[in-house]
Design an enzyme around this catalytic site. Structure first.
Site, PDB file in Angstrom:
ATOM      1  CB  ILE A  19       3.556   2.821  -0.121  1.00  0.00           C
ATOM      2  CG1 ILE A  19       4.432   2.037   1.202  1.00  0.00           C
ATOM      3  CG2 ILE A  19       4.099   1.926  -1.182  1.00  0.00           C
ATOM      4  CD1 ILE A  19       3.799   1.014   1.591  1.00  0.00           C
ATOM      5  CG  LEU A  62     -10.441   1.656  -7.715  1.00  0.00           C
ATOM      6  CD1 LEU A  62     -11.342   2.143  -8.734  1.00  0.00           C
ATOM      7  CD2 LEU A  62      -9.050   1.393  -8.233  1.00  0.00           C
ATOM      8  CG  ASN A  88      -0.210   1.596  -2.549  1.00  0.00           C
ATOM      9  OD1 ASN A  88       0.478   1.082  -1.648  1.00  0.00           O
ATOM     10  ND2 ASN A  88      -0.696   2.929  -2.412  1.00  0.00           N
ATOM     11  CB  SER A 139       0.397  -6.449   4.554  1.00  0.00           C
ATOM     12  OG  SER A 139       0.745  -6.288   5.899  1.00  0.00           O
ATOM     13  CE  LYS A 140       4.008  -6.659   9.905  1.00  0.00           C
ATOM     14  NZ  LYS A 140       3.494  -6.905  11.282  1.00  0.00           N
ATOM     15  CE1 TYR A 152      -4.038  -3.600   5.024  1.00  0.00           C
ATOM     16  CE2 TYR A 152      -3.115  -4.826   6.559  1.00  0.00           C
ATOM     17  CZ  TYR A 152      -3.070  -3.847   5.578  1.00  0.00           C
ATOM     18  OH  TYR A 152      -1.878  -3.324   5.055  1.00  0.00           O
ATOM     19  CE  LYS A 156      -3.053  -5.114   2.161  1.00  0.00           C
ATOM     20  NZ  LYS A 156      -2.546  -4.126   0.902  1.00  0.00           N
ATOM     21  CB  ALA A 183       7.408  -5.630   7.688  1.00  0.00           C
ATOM     22  CB  THR A 187       2.937   5.594   5.521  1.00  0.00           C
ATOM     23  OG1 THR A 187       2.460   5.147   6.264  1.00  0.00           O
ATOM     24  CG2 THR A 187       3.768   4.617   4.537  1.00  0.00           C
TER      25      THR A 187
END
Length: 256
Positions: A19, A62, A88, A139-140, A152, A156, A183, A187
């Protein structure tokens, strides 16, 4: 549509692949200047070659406040301005409640969340100066859950909360803050995960069948298109929003 992004400077964490890579390429197509915060040499060079002298890579992952400040300072030294940031970078690392531990959980939240704050904090003086924009990639899973990934999803969900908090705090400076919730996006990282199954093609078809719009995954370029719009003056009255670019995955009946 001309988004009027020419020569504007945008920092993108995880901006070389997936992304993030699509966002960096999209910015170059619009005449903007991406500052790619990502250690992926090959992918980063491919993007830099598209816009020599009008793009920059900071080859780090980062994690720390000092690194975030370094990225912002380097952008200012090189191009003299910062007009927006795209938070991101992150990874669904599978640190769950049952199969995890407190130390791993803290580490997961830290790696997926804290750098969003760090980059926004150090870029803020320049965003205020230019009435810039922040886009947070969430994220969904923050709203649907997934199972087995507590760290995670905690990060999010917090990113969505910070989007609203920052949108309120930055109203006086006309700095807009929005979040995008992808969703299923195909990638390179996703492709690698699919290959971990005994029958990758069957698993991929199963996932695609659950995506209502077109029974296909969202492309990175489709996420990037929304990011570019939100960074631009065309989205000048949009702030504090959580936008789903997911083919209806989150809200529509998947039996459709």
């Amino acid at each position: 549509m001309n988004l009027n992004l020419t020569d504007k400077v945008f920092l993108i964490s995880g901006g070389a692949k997936g992304i993030g890579g699509a966002i960096s390429r999209g910015l170059i197509e619009e005449g903007a200047i991406p500052v790619i915060i990502d250690p992926s040499d090959k992918e980063g060079k491919e993007i830099l070659d598209l816009a020599p002298g009008k793009s920059l890579q900071v080859p780090i992952r980062l994690f720390s406040p000092e690194q975030a400040k370094e990225c912002v300072d380097l952008a200012i030294q090189t191009f003299g301005r910062v007009d927006g940031i795209v938070n991101n970078a992150g990874a669904n690392d599978g640190v769950g409640l049952e199969h995890g531990n407190p130390e791993a959980y803290v580490d997961s939240v830290s790696k997926n969340l804290f750098h969003y704050y760090y980059l926004a904090h150090y870029a803020l003086p320049y965003l205020k100066e230019n009435k810039g924009a922040i886009v947070n990639i969430s994220s969904k899973t923050a709203v649907t859950g997934q199972g087995g990934t507590s760290g995670y999803t905690s990060a999010k969900g917090a990113q969505l909360a910070l989007t609203r908090e920052w949108a309120v705090e930055l109203l006086p400076y006309q700095v807009r803050v929005n979040a995008i919730l992808p969703a299923e996006v195909f990638t390179p990282m996703y492709a690698s995960w699919i290959q971990s199954f005994a029958n990758p093609e069957e698993k991929l078809n199963e996932i695609n069948s659950r995506i209502p719009f077109g029974n296909r995954m969202t492309t990175p370029e489709e996420i990037a298109a929304m990011v570019l719009f939100l960074l631009s003056e065309k989205a000048s009255h949009i702030t504090g929003q959580h936008l789903y670019v997911d083919g209806g995955y989150t809200h529509l009946d998947r039996s459709l």
